[in-house]
Design an enzyme around this catalytic site. Structure first.
Site: not given
Length: 190
Positions: A68, A76, A118
């Site tokens: 990330r 999104e 992540r």
């Protein structure tokens, strides 16, 4: 006299070399949140999940790691239960185009993982050609992907302590993109 000028010239040359090697302009303001040198990983981008998440095969590791990007938030496109947001497809397409298959250097954040597991990192795309044979054309440099997304108006800033090393720099890039109407700033409602 020649001795003194030579000494000053040598000292100036050493200072200039130190500045170029240490690249303090990359540190930016607000480094207090990222004290110390970040852990660095290298790998190859297997795929862009969306505009701010990459799947990377780390050197020497087995399997892949979801990475990330720190400090940026793209609209999104793949979040379950969320509609595709304005300019999300463009941000995602950019990430696919520039990152997939590329070698990267990852500067891991002080907080190294998010709640989804992540890896949190500043991502630098390594040059495709390390050396230029043409003296009139300099060798390519790393591209700071997090900053590039903001510069192009493909992301908004997302500063979450303690990973705020480039927060002020990122905010300045976002303001410039918004002022110039680049990317989502010229196409999406506020």
């Amino acid at each position: 006299m020649g001795g003194r000028g030579g000494r000053w010239g040598s000292a100036l040359l050493l200072v200039a070399a130190a500045v170029l090697l240490l690249r303090p302009w990359e540190a930016g303001e607000g480094d207090a949140g990222d004290a110390g040198a970040p852990a660095v990983e290298r790998g190859t981008v297997v795929r862009a999940v969306d505009g701010d998440t990459l799947e990377v095969r780390l050197d020497g590791g087995e399997g892949t790691e979801d990475v990330r990007l720190i400090g940026v938030d793209t609209p999104e496109t793949v979040k379950p239960g969320e509609p595709v947001q304005c300019f999300g497809p463009q941000a995602s397409a950019f990430e696919h185009r520039v990152a997939e298959g590329r070698r990267v250097r990852l500067a891991v954040g002080v907080e190294s993982r998010d709640v989804y597991g992540r890896l949190l990192a500043y991502v630098y795309l390594l040059p495709t050609a390390q050396v230029s044979d043409n003296p009139k054309r300099p060798a390519q440099r790393e591209r700071f992907l997090n900053a590039e997304l903001l510069r192009r108006g493909l992301a908004r800033t997302l500063a979450i302590a303690p990973n705020i090393r480039f927060a002020e720099r990122f905010e300045a890039l976002e303001r410039a993109a918004a002022r110039d109407g680049r990317g989502l700033w010229g196409h999406c409602p506020a």
